[in-house]
Write a protein that holds these residues in place. Structure first.
Motif, PDB file in Angstrom:
ATOM      1  N   LEU A 195      29.615 135.793   9.546  1.00  0.00           N
ATOM      2  CA  LEU A 195      29.997 134.816   9.209  1.00  0.00           C
ATOM      3  C   LEU A 195      28.391 135.001   8.137  1.00  0.00           C
ATOM      4  O   LEU A 195      27.968 134.117   7.269  1.00  0.00           O
ATOM      5  CB  LEU A 195      29.471 133.660  10.012  1.00  0.00           C
ATOM      6  N   ASN A 196      27.262 135.704   8.358  1.00  0.00           N
ATOM      7  CA  ASN A 196      26.521 135.346   7.140  1.00  0.00           C
ATOM      8  C   ASN A 196      26.554 135.982   6.199  1.00  0.00           C
ATOM      9  O   ASN A 196      25.816 135.602   4.729  1.00  0.00           O
ATOM     10  CB  ASN A 196      24.766 136.242   8.397  1.00  0.00           C
ATOM     11  N   ILE A 197      27.220 137.301   6.151  1.00  0.00           N
ATOM     12  CA  ILE A 197      27.905 137.442   4.450  1.00  0.00           C
ATOM     13  C   ILE A 197      28.195 136.693   4.252  1.00  0.00           C
ATOM     14  O   ILE A 197      27.976 136.552   2.899  1.00  0.00           O
ATOM     15  CB  ILE A 197      28.328 139.220   4.908  1.00  0.00           C
ATOM     16  N   ASN A 198      29.305 136.055   4.140  1.00  0.00           N
ATOM     17  CA  ASN A 198      30.393 135.747   3.812  1.00  0.00           C
ATOM     18  C   ASN A 198      30.002 134.124   3.633  1.00  0.00           C
ATOM     19  O   ASN A 198      30.525 133.301   2.527  1.00  0.00           O
ATOM     20  CB  ASN A 198      31.976 135.526   4.514  1.00  0.00           C
ATOM     21  N   THR A 199      29.036 134.015   4.180  1.00  0.00           N
ATOM     22  CA  THR A 199      28.516 132.094   3.874  1.00  0.00           C
ATOM     23  C   THR A 199      27.441 132.383   2.638  1.00  0.00           C
ATOM     24  O   THR A 199      27.252 131.792   2.163  1.00  0.00           O
ATOM     25  CB  THR A 199      28.092 131.461   5.117  1.00  0.00           C
ATOM     26  N   PHE A 200      26.254 132.779   2.658  1.00  0.00           N
ATOM     27  CA  PHE A 200      25.311 133.166   3.138  1.00  0.00           C
ATOM     28  C   PHE A 200      25.086 133.598   1.091  1.00  0.00           C
ATOM     29  O   PHE A 200      24.068 133.986   0.367  1.00  0.00           O
ATOM     30  CB  PHE A 200      23.851 133.832   3.097  1.00  0.00           C
ATOM     31  N   THR A 201      25.774 135.174   0.782  1.00  0.00           N
ATOM     32  CA  THR A 201      25.870 135.927   0.277  1.00  0.00           C
ATOM     33  C   THR A 201      26.037 135.554  -1.071  1.00  0.00           C
ATOM     34  O   THR A 201      25.417 135.390  -1.939  1.00  0.00           O
ATOM     35  CB  THR A 201      26.232 137.028   0.454  1.00  0.00           C
ATOM     36  N   PRO A 202      27.139 134.335  -1.163  1.00  0.00           N
ATOM     37  CA  PRO A 202      27.627 133.809  -2.517  1.00  0.00           C
ATOM     38  C   PRO A 202      26.244 133.272  -3.649  1.00  0.00           C
ATOM     39  O   PRO A 202      25.810 132.433  -3.753  1.00  0.00           O
ATOM     40  CB  PRO A 202      28.506 132.334  -2.181  1.00  0.00           C
ATOM     41  N   LEU A 203      25.722 131.340  -2.492  1.00  0.00           N
ATOM     42  CA  LEU A 203      24.235 130.787  -2.413  1.00  0.00           C
ATOM     43  C   LEU A 203      22.883 132.195  -2.608  1.00  0.00           C
ATOM     44  O   LEU A 203      22.593 131.796  -4.074  1.00  0.00           O
ATOM     45  CB  LEU A 203      24.196 130.396  -1.419  1.00  0.00           C
ATOM     46  N   TYR A 204      22.966 132.608  -2.076  1.00  0.00           N
ATOM     47  CA  TYR A 204      21.725 134.393  -2.746  1.00  0.00           C
ATOM     48  C   TYR A 204      22.174 134.559  -3.721  1.00  0.00           C
ATOM     49  O   TYR A 204      20.918 134.721  -4.457  1.00  0.00           O
ATOM     50  CB  TYR A 204      21.800 135.086  -1.363  1.00  0.00           C
ATOM     51  N   LEU A 205      23.158 135.139  -4.367  1.00  0.00           N
ATOM     52  CA  LEU A 205      22.999 135.828  -5.373  1.00  0.00           C
ATOM     53  C   LEU A 205      22.964 134.749  -6.241  1.00  0.00           C
ATOM     54  O   LEU A 205      22.397 135.271  -7.617  1.00  0.00           O
ATOM     55  CB  LEU A 205      24.679 136.364  -5.090  1.00  0.00           C
ATOM     56  N   VAL A 206      23.664 133.622  -6.085  1.00  0.00           N
ATOM     57  CA  VAL A 206      23.623 132.760  -7.275  1.00  0.00           C
ATOM     58  C   VAL A 206      21.865 132.360  -7.308  1.00  0.00           C
ATOM     59  O   VAL A 206      21.942 131.910  -8.626  1.00  0.00           O
ATOM     60  CB  VAL A 206      24.202 131.766  -6.994  1.00  0.00           C
ATOM     61  N   ASP A 207      21.052 132.255  -6.403  1.00  0.00           N
ATOM     62  CA  ASP A 207      19.904 131.655  -6.318  1.00  0.00           C
ATOM     63  C   ASP A 207      18.958 132.792  -6.593  1.00  0.00           C
ATOM     64  O   ASP A 207      18.207 133.038  -7.508  1.00  0.00           O
ATOM     65  CB  ASP A 207      19.431 131.470  -4.578  1.00  0.00           C
ATOM     66  N   LYS A 208      20.515 133.941  -6.610  1.00  0.00           N
ATOM     67  CA  LYS A 208      19.079 135.787  -7.291  1.00  0.00           C
ATOM     68  C   LYS A 208      18.636 135.107  -8.893  1.00  0.00           C
ATOM     69  O   LYS A 208      18.116 136.499  -9.251  1.00  0.00           O
ATOM     70  CB  LYS A 208      19.377 137.112  -6.869  1.00  0.00           C
ATOM     71  N   GLY A 209      20.617 134.623  -9.235  1.00  0.00           N
ATOM     72  CA  GLY A 209      20.539 134.566 -10.604  1.00  0.00           C
ATOM     73  C   GLY A 209      21.379 135.544 -10.884  1.00  0.00           C
ATOM     74  O   GLY A 209      21.648 135.496 -12.401  1.00  0.00           O
ATOM     75  N   ILE A 210      22.297 135.599 -10.765  1.00  0.00           N
ATOM     76  CA  ILE A 210      23.484 136.086 -11.045  1.00  0.00           C
ATOM     77  C   ILE A 210      24.596 134.789 -11.498  1.00  0.00           C
ATOM     78  O   ILE A 210      24.416 133.680 -10.046  1.00  0.00           O
ATOM     79  CB  ILE A 210      24.346 137.256  -9.621  1.00  0.00           C
ATOM     80  N   SER A 211      25.269 134.833 -12.332  1.00  0.00           N
ATOM     81  CA  SER A 211      26.231 133.618 -12.392  1.00  0.00           C
ATOM     82  C   SER A 211      27.263 133.847 -11.599  1.00  0.00           C
ATOM     83  O   SER A 211      27.664 134.653 -10.808  1.00  0.00           O
ATOM     84  CB  SER A 211      26.954 134.307 -14.009  1.00  0.00           C
ATOM     85  N   PRO A 212      27.712 132.389 -11.373  1.00  0.00           N
ATOM     86  CA  PRO A 212      28.725 132.350 -10.070  1.00  0.00           C
ATOM     87  C   PRO A 212      29.966 133.174 -10.758  1.00  0.00           C
ATOM     88  O   PRO A 212      30.855 133.544  -9.474  1.00  0.00           O
ATOM     89  CB  PRO A 212      29.205 131.111 -10.661  1.00  0.00           C
ATOM     90  N   THR A 213      30.545 134.052 -11.979  1.00  0.00           N
ATOM     91  CA  THR A 213      31.863 134.237 -12.387  1.00  0.00           C
ATOM     92  C   THR A 213      31.238 135.635 -11.916  1.00  0.00           C
ATOM     93  O   THR A 213      32.451 136.390 -11.118  1.00  0.00           O
ATOM     94  CB  THR A 213      31.625 134.271 -13.388  1.00  0.00           C
ATOM     95  N   ASN A 214      30.096 136.235 -11.744  1.00  0.00           N
ATOM     96  CA  ASN A 214      29.923 137.710 -11.629  1.00  0.00           C
ATOM     97  C   ASN A 214      29.753 137.468  -9.935  1.00  0.00           C
ATOM     98  O   ASN A 214      29.353 138.908  -9.300  1.00  0.00           O
ATOM     99  CB  ASN A 214      28.651 137.944 -11.552  1.00  0.00           C
ATOM    100  N   MET A 215      28.936 136.527  -8.999  1.00  0.00           N
ATOM    101  CA  MET A 215      29.047 136.201  -7.991  1.00  0.00           C
ATOM    102  C   MET A 215      30.054 136.633  -7.730  1.00  0.00           C
ATOM    103  O   MET A 215      30.655 137.398  -6.491  1.00  0.00           O
ATOM    104  CB  MET A 215      28.385 135.380  -7.681  1.00  0.00           C
TER     105      MET A 215
END
Length: 416
Positions: free
Chosen positions: A233-253
């Motif tokens: 659940l941590n991987i599937n819940t927070f990874t999209p937010l973490y990657l976008v917050d890190k500067g990765i575009s939603p598409t690349n996320m």
């Protein structure tokens, strides 16, 4: 020589339930992929997100247990499955009209109530319809590959693309379409089982939980389930937010999350297959530690290293395979057949309630206080703990041990 038909009722049911269970997880994970589009508009904090996911797990776990018992008591499994699919599709649509945290958590808790019964009811339908020599294959395809392929691999690509094109609200509205199609197909295809028990097995007895918990592997699996659910659940819940917050575009996320899902398609079968050759215990130990590769890669790899991020995600989703071993294979091989339903049901319920409800809510609070990197570290620690806990298992793989010599759960011969 008589040619066997492929499109038998068994294969029709397996195919249909593959898509039903996969779509359940598409609905469950869709919110996670869309959080980056929703948080600002709805004023959501990471604490809110953790609570929403935890509340869903709470109602999911409770309704799953109750729904399975109800279907066994009154029968009408087909009707219960149809109603569940229709109602959770409506709840997914309603998510698109949420205007804040309170409304969102209400809709997601209702969705958990309606989705919970799908797995035990579908599992019982498939068990009755399956040929004895294909039960393991059918259940593996139904439980693991469907969610990895449809929800984790295709889900983020399609859902994020729809959100980029139409917005996050219309994306939720569109989820009712496959739900209505599945509702119709269940009505047309599924047959109500005439027999509620497998032809080659005696009816299951009611088993005291205290007796099941005298088996060492069951107890170990309870704790492993807590941390595997926490990781998942941590991987599937927070990874999209973490990657976008890190500067990765939603598409690349979405591509990174898809790589995670593609790994799940392979590892869902691959890890159990490897355990058939080298044993369950060493497989659990080795691959539990390897699971940490994904969150470690997300933390330490740069935003421009897309290929490496996708490779880390692909490799690091071996945890879906160890989840199958710890929550299904090892418990079912550790106790007599009449105890399996009680053991597996208890393990899954505790994993969802403690890992899914408690720890995931705390992970959201930690993300607000320490940043979105906190859930990544929680996922890492969880996989490492699973690896160390796996040392406590005793071996159950048929290739490693004679089945007649396996410890049995009886008052005079138990593995403590």
């Amino acid at each position: 020589m008589e040619t066997k038909k492929f499109w038998t009722y068994e294969n029709k049911l397996l195919t249909l339930l593959f898509f039903v269970w996969g779509f359940v997880f598409v609905d469950r994970l869709a919110l996670n992929f869309l959080f980056p589009f929703m948080t600002e508009e709805l004023g959501l904090t990471n604490t809110h997100i953790g609570i929403i996911v935890s509340a869903f797990s709470l109602t999911w776990a409770c309704s799953g247990w109750f729904g399975g018992l109800l279907s066994d008591k009154i029968g009408k499994k087909k009707n219960i499955l149809m109603i569940s699919v229709l109602l959770f599709s409506v709840c997914s649509l309603l998510t698109g009209v949420a205007n804040g945290f309170l409304m969102l958590i209400i809709f997601r808790m209702l969705m958990g109530v309606t989705e919970g019964p799908v797995f035990p009811v579908a599992q019982s339908l498939l068990s009755v319809a399956s040929s004895p020599h294909r039960r393991g294959f059918n259940m593996g395809l139904f439980q693991s590959s469907s969610t990895a392929l449809l929800a984790s691999f295709l889900g983020p690509i399609i859902i994020v693309a729809l959100a980029n094109t139409f917005g996050w609200r219309p994306t939720f509205f569109l989820t009712i379409i496959p739900g209505l199609i599945l509702f119709f197909l269940i009505w047309k295809v599924v047959k109500e089982p005439v027999e509620l028990t497998l032809k080659d097995e005696k009816p299951e007895e009611k088993v005291p939980l205290s007796l099941v918990l005298r088996n060492k592997n069951v107890v170990v699996s309870v704790f492993v389930a807590i941390f595997t659910v926490t990781w998942y659940l941590n991987i599937n819940t927070f990874t999209p937010l973490y990657l976008v917050d890190k500067g990765i575009s939603p598409t690349n996320m979405s591509f990174i999350m898809a790589a995670l899902g593609l790994g799940g398609v392979l590892w869902g079968f691959g890890v159990p297959a490897i355990s058939d050759k080298i044993g369950r215990k060493p497989t659990m130990i080795i691959f539990s530690f390897i699971t940490a590769v994904a969150p470690l890669g997300f933390i330490f790899l740069g935003t421009s290293q897309m290929a490496l991020l996708m490779i880390a995600a692909f490799i690091g989703n071996v945890g879906v395979g160890t989840m199958v071993l710890s929550m299904s294979n090892m418990p079912s091989e550790s106790v007599p057949a009449k105890y399996v339903a009680t053991a597996v049901g208890f393990i899954m319920a505790i994993g969802e309630l403690v890992g899914g409800v408690g720890i995931t809510a705390l992970a959201g609070m930690a993300a607000d206080k320490y940043g979105l990197v906190a859930p990544m570290w929680i996922a890492i620690v969880s996989t490492i703990l699973c690896g160390f806990l796996a040392f406590l298992y005793y071996e159950t793989a048929p290739i490693k041990i004679n089945k007649q010599k396996l410890p049995q759960v009886t008052p005079t011969n138990t593995e403590i």
